[in-house]
Write a protein that holds these residues in place. Structure first.
Motif, PDB file in Angstrom:
ATOM      1  N   PRO A 113       0.799  -1.232   0.000  1.00  0.00           N
ATOM      2  CA  PRO A 113       0.000   0.000   0.000  1.00  0.00           C
ATOM      3  C   PRO A 113       0.830   1.280   0.000  1.00  0.00           C
ATOM      4  CG  PRO A 113      -1.020  -1.615   1.420  1.00  0.00           C
ATOM      5  CD  PRO A 113       0.292  -2.214   0.981  1.00  0.00           C
ATOM      6  N   ALA A 114       1.998   1.269   0.632  1.00  0.00           N
ATOM      7  CA  ALA A 114       2.852   2.452   0.647  1.00  0.00           C
ATOM      8  C   ALA A 114       3.365   2.830  -0.735  1.00  0.00           C
ATOM      9  CB  ALA A 114       4.029   2.234   1.595  1.00  0.00           C
ATOM     10  N   ASP A 115       3.270   1.919  -1.688  1.00  0.00           N
ATOM     11  CA  ASP A 115       3.678   2.199  -3.062  1.00  0.00           C
ATOM     12  C   ASP A 115       2.573   2.884  -3.859  1.00  0.00           C
ATOM     13  OD1 ASP A 115       6.199   0.846  -2.683  1.00  0.00           O
ATOM     14  OD2 ASP A 115       5.145  -1.055  -2.962  1.00  0.00           O
ATOM     15  N   SER A 116       1.432   3.160  -3.255  1.00  0.00           N
ATOM     16  CA  SER A 116       0.260   3.707  -3.933  1.00  0.00           C
ATOM     17  C   SER A 116       0.385   5.213  -4.114  1.00  0.00           C
ATOM     18  CB  SER A 116      -1.010   3.371  -3.163  1.00  0.00           C
ATOM     19  OG  SER A 116      -1.222   1.979  -3.088  1.00  0.00           O
ATOM     20  N   VAL A 117       1.154   5.598  -5.109  1.00  0.00           N
ATOM     21  CA  VAL A 117       1.399   7.008  -5.418  1.00  0.00           C
ATOM     22  C   VAL A 117       1.535   7.162  -6.923  1.00  0.00           C
ATOM     23  CG1 VAL A 117       2.511   7.526  -3.200  1.00  0.00           C
ATOM     24  CG2 VAL A 117       3.885   6.695  -5.118  1.00  0.00           C
ATOM     25  N   GLY A 118       1.719   8.410  -7.371  1.00  0.00           N
ATOM     26  CA  GLY A 118       2.001   8.670  -8.757  1.00  0.00           C
ATOM     27  C   GLY A 118       3.465   8.449  -9.074  1.00  0.00           C
ATOM     28  N   TYR A 119       3.729   7.892 -10.246  1.00  0.00           N
ATOM     29  CA  TYR A 119       5.084   7.587 -10.678  1.00  0.00           C
ATOM     30  C   TYR A 119       5.423   8.389 -11.932  1.00  0.00           C
ATOM     31  CZ  TYR A 119       5.355   3.857  -7.284  1.00  0.00           C
ATOM     32  OH  TYR A 119       5.386   3.147  -6.101  1.00  0.00           O
ATOM     33  N   TYR A 120       6.642   8.920 -11.959  1.00  0.00           N
ATOM     34  CA  TYR A 120       7.093   9.792 -13.022  1.00  0.00           C
ATOM     35  C   TYR A 120       8.505   9.397 -13.449  1.00  0.00           C
ATOM     36  CZ  TYR A 120       3.413  12.659 -10.956  1.00  0.00           C
ATOM     37  OH  TYR A 120       2.225  13.111 -10.449  1.00  0.00           O
ATOM     38  N   CYS A 121       8.792   9.536 -14.727  1.00  0.00           N
ATOM     39  CA  CYS A 121      10.151   9.328 -15.200  1.00  0.00           C
ATOM     40  C   CYS A 121      10.754  10.666 -15.618  1.00  0.00           C
ATOM     41  CB  CYS A 121      10.200   8.327 -16.358  1.00  0.00           C
ATOM     42  SG  CYS A 121       9.433   8.884 -17.896  1.00  0.00           S
ATOM     43  N   ARG A 122      12.093  10.737 -15.553  1.00  0.00           N
ATOM     44  CA  ARG A 122      12.814  11.933 -15.967  1.00  0.00           C
ATOM     45  C   ARG A 122      14.300  11.619 -15.991  1.00  0.00           C
ATOM     46  NH1 ARG A 122      12.230  18.009 -13.228  1.00  0.00           N
ATOM     47  NH2 ARG A 122      12.598  19.181 -15.158  1.00  0.00           N
ATOM     48  N   ASP A 123      15.027  12.355 -16.813  1.00  0.00           N
ATOM     49  CA  ASP A 123      16.483  12.272 -16.739  1.00  0.00           C
ATOM     50  C   ASP A 123      16.923  12.792 -15.372  1.00  0.00           C
ATOM     51  OD1 ASP A 123      17.701  15.365 -17.763  1.00  0.00           O
ATOM     52  OD2 ASP A 123      15.561  14.868 -17.853  1.00  0.00           O
ATOM     53  N   THR A 124      17.942  12.183 -14.810  1.00  0.00           N
ATOM     54  CA  THR A 124      18.349  12.574 -13.463  1.00  0.00           C
ATOM     55  C   THR A 124      19.008  13.948 -13.422  1.00  0.00           C
ATOM     56  OG1 THR A 124      20.455  11.354 -13.672  1.00  0.00           O
ATOM     57  CG2 THR A 124      18.577  10.183 -12.717  1.00  0.00           C
ATOM     58  N   GLY A 125      19.429  14.473 -14.564  1.00  0.00           N
ATOM     59  CA  GLY A 125      19.929  15.837 -14.649  1.00  0.00           C
ATOM     60  C   GLY A 125      18.853  16.881 -14.822  1.00  0.00           C
ATOM     61  N   TRP A 126      17.630  16.456 -15.005  1.00  0.00           N
ATOM     62  CA  TRP A 126      16.456  17.331 -15.096  1.00  0.00           C
ATOM     63  C   TRP A 126      16.521  18.317 -16.257  1.00  0.00           C
ATOM     64  CZ3 TRP A 126      13.928  18.857  -9.791  1.00  0.00           C
ATOM     65  CH2 TRP A 126      13.560  17.667  -9.124  1.00  0.00           C
ATOM     66  N   ASP A 127      17.057  17.889 -17.386  1.00  0.00           N
ATOM     67  CA  ASP A 127      17.003  18.696 -18.605  1.00  0.00           C
ATOM     68  C   ASP A 127      15.626  18.652 -19.242  1.00  0.00           C
ATOM     69  OD1 ASP A 127      19.665  19.555 -18.490  1.00  0.00           O
ATOM     70  OD2 ASP A 127      20.388  17.833 -19.640  1.00  0.00           O
ATOM     71  N   PHE A 128      14.911  17.549 -19.064  1.00  0.00           N
ATOM     72  CA  PHE A 128      13.602  17.378 -19.678  1.00  0.00           C
ATOM     73  C   PHE A 128      12.504  17.832 -18.729  1.00  0.00           C
ATOM     74  CE2 PHE A 128      15.745  13.344 -21.519  1.00  0.00           C
ATOM     75  CZ  PHE A 128      16.474  14.107 -22.399  1.00  0.00           C
ATOM     76  N   ALA A 129      11.314  18.001 -19.284  1.00  0.00           N
ATOM     77  CA  ALA A 129      10.145  18.323 -18.467  1.00  0.00           C
ATOM     78  C   ALA A 129       9.516  17.050 -17.920  1.00  0.00           C
ATOM     79  CB  ALA A 129       9.130  19.103 -19.293  1.00  0.00           C
ATOM     80  N   TRP A 130       8.821  17.187 -16.808  1.00  0.00           N
ATOM     81  CA  TRP A 130       8.046  16.076 -16.270  1.00  0.00           C
ATOM     82  C   TRP A 130       6.950  15.666 -17.245  1.00  0.00           C
ATOM     83  CZ3 TRP A 130      10.148  13.715 -12.339  1.00  0.00           C
ATOM     84  CH2 TRP A 130      10.838  14.435 -11.354  1.00  0.00           C
ATOM     85  N   GLY A 131       6.687  14.369 -17.295  1.00  0.00           N
ATOM     86  CA  GLY A 131       5.512  13.878 -17.991  1.00  0.00           C
ATOM     87  C   GLY A 131       4.293  13.941 -17.090  1.00  0.00           C
ATOM     88  N   GLN A 132       3.207  13.344 -17.549  1.00  0.00           N
ATOM     89  CA  GLN A 132       1.958  13.408 -16.785  1.00  0.00           C
ATOM     90  C   GLN A 132       1.932  12.429 -15.623  1.00  0.00           C
ATOM     91  OE1 GLN A 132       2.296  11.609 -19.514  1.00  0.00           O
ATOM     92  NE2 GLN A 132       1.306   9.659 -19.016  1.00  0.00           N
ATOM     93  N   GLY A 133       2.809  11.452 -15.621  1.00  0.00           N
ATOM     94  CA  GLY A 133       2.846  10.452 -14.575  1.00  0.00           C
ATOM     95  C   GLY A 133       1.830   9.344 -14.790  1.00  0.00           C
ATOM     96  N   THR A 134       1.959   8.296 -13.998  1.00  0.00           N
ATOM     97  CA  THR A 134       1.003   7.202 -14.019  1.00  0.00           C
ATOM     98  C   THR A 134       0.741   6.764 -12.584  1.00  0.00           C
ATOM     99  OG1 THR A 134       0.499   5.042 -15.040  1.00  0.00           O
ATOM    100  CG2 THR A 134       2.778   5.409 -14.339  1.00  0.00           C
ATOM    101  N   GLN A 135      -0.517   6.509 -12.275  1.00  0.00           N
ATOM    102  CA  GLN A 135      -0.924   6.245 -10.900  1.00  0.00           C
ATOM    103  C   GLN A 135      -0.883   4.756 -10.588  1.00  0.00           C
ATOM    104  OE1 GLN A 135      -1.844   8.570  -8.491  1.00  0.00           O
ATOM    105  NE2 GLN A 135      -1.805   6.825  -7.074  1.00  0.00           N
ATOM    106  N   VAL A 136      -0.319   4.438  -9.441  1.00  0.00           N
ATOM    107  CA  VAL A 136      -0.315   3.073  -8.934  1.00  0.00           C
ATOM    108  C   VAL A 136      -1.148   3.030  -7.658  1.00  0.00           C
ATOM    109  CG1 VAL A 136       1.120   1.268  -7.886  1.00  0.00           C
ATOM    110  CG2 VAL A 136       1.893   2.450  -9.959  1.00  0.00           C
ATOM    111  N   THR A 137      -2.066   2.088  -7.605  1.00  0.00           N
ATOM    112  CA  THR A 137      -2.885   1.891  -6.416  1.00  0.00           C
ATOM    113  C   THR A 137      -2.778   0.440  -5.985  1.00  0.00           C
ATOM    114  OG1 THR A 137      -4.439   3.608  -7.114  1.00  0.00           O
ATOM    115  CG2 THR A 137      -5.180   2.082  -5.410  1.00  0.00           C
ATOM    116  N   VAL A 138      -2.332   0.223  -4.757  1.00  0.00           N
ATOM    117  CA  VAL A 138      -2.167  -1.118  -4.202  1.00  0.00           C
ATOM    118  C   VAL A 138      -3.199  -1.278  -3.097  1.00  0.00           C
ATOM    119  CG1 VAL A 138      -0.584  -2.773  -3.200  1.00  0.00           C
ATOM    120  CG2 VAL A 138       0.283  -0.998  -4.744  1.00  0.00           C
ATOM    121  N   SER A 139      -4.166  -2.131  -3.323  1.00  0.00           N
ATOM    122  CA  SER A 139      -5.274  -2.267  -2.383  1.00  0.00           C
ATOM    123  C   SER A 139      -5.930  -3.623  -2.541  1.00  0.00           C
ATOM    124  CB  SER A 139      -6.312  -1.170  -2.618  1.00  0.00           C
ATOM    125  OG  SER A 139      -7.450  -1.343  -1.789  1.00  0.00           O
ATOM    126  N   SER A 140      -6.445  -4.136  -1.425  1.00  0.00           N
ATOM    127  CA  SER A 140      -7.248  -5.341  -1.465  1.00  0.00           C
ATOM    128  C   SER A 140      -8.691  -5.041  -1.839  1.00  0.00           C
ATOM    129  CB  SER A 140      -7.228  -6.038  -0.103  1.00  0.00           C
ATOM    130  OG  SER A 140      -5.920  -6.440   0.258  1.00  0.00           O
TER     131      SER A 140
END
Length: 114
Positions: free
Chosen positions: A87-114
């Motif tokens: 459940p603690a993994d239930s957040v939005g996930y985003y990718c980016r270059d670690t140098g932050w030259d690019f802009a953030w994308g829209q992300g994708t949501q992960v929900t961990v639940s019974s």
């Protein structure tokens, strides 16, 4: 001009798995150190997995042994295999270059639940 598009999130039961994918337009991701980040409401966005241009990987302690970051050179993507989700993994996930030259994308949501 670079666009990053995350996909693969969804609803999964505790202990389950998901594979996230980060697709890029406008650049070859293989020449960049890339990372997957996540952010819960009211908290800072944090780096959970990173991969260098030489394909060396690093992980936050909270996901070590459960998440694997990798590259798909044919499709120009960076993927995140997430196993034993909690459940603690239930957040939005985003990718980016670690140098932050690019802009953030829209992300994708992960929900961990019974």
């Amino acid at each position: 001009q670079v666009q990053l598009v995350e996909s693969g999130g969804g609803l999964v039961q505790p202990g389950g798995s998901l594979r996230l994918s980060c697709a890029a337009s406008g650049t070859m991701l293989s020449i960049r150190a890339m990372g997957w980040y996540r952010q819960a409401p009211g908290k800072q966005r944090e780096l959970v997995a990173a991969i260098t241009s030489g394909d060396t990987t690093n992980y936050a302690a909270s996901v070590m042994g459960r998440f694997t970051i990798s590259r798909d050179y044919v499709n120009n993507t960076v993927n995140l295999q997430m196993n034993n989700l909690q459940p603690a993994d239930s957040v939005g996930y985003y990718c980016r270059d670690t140098g932050w030259d690019f802009a953030w994308g829209q992300g994708t949501q992960v929900t961990v639940s019974s």
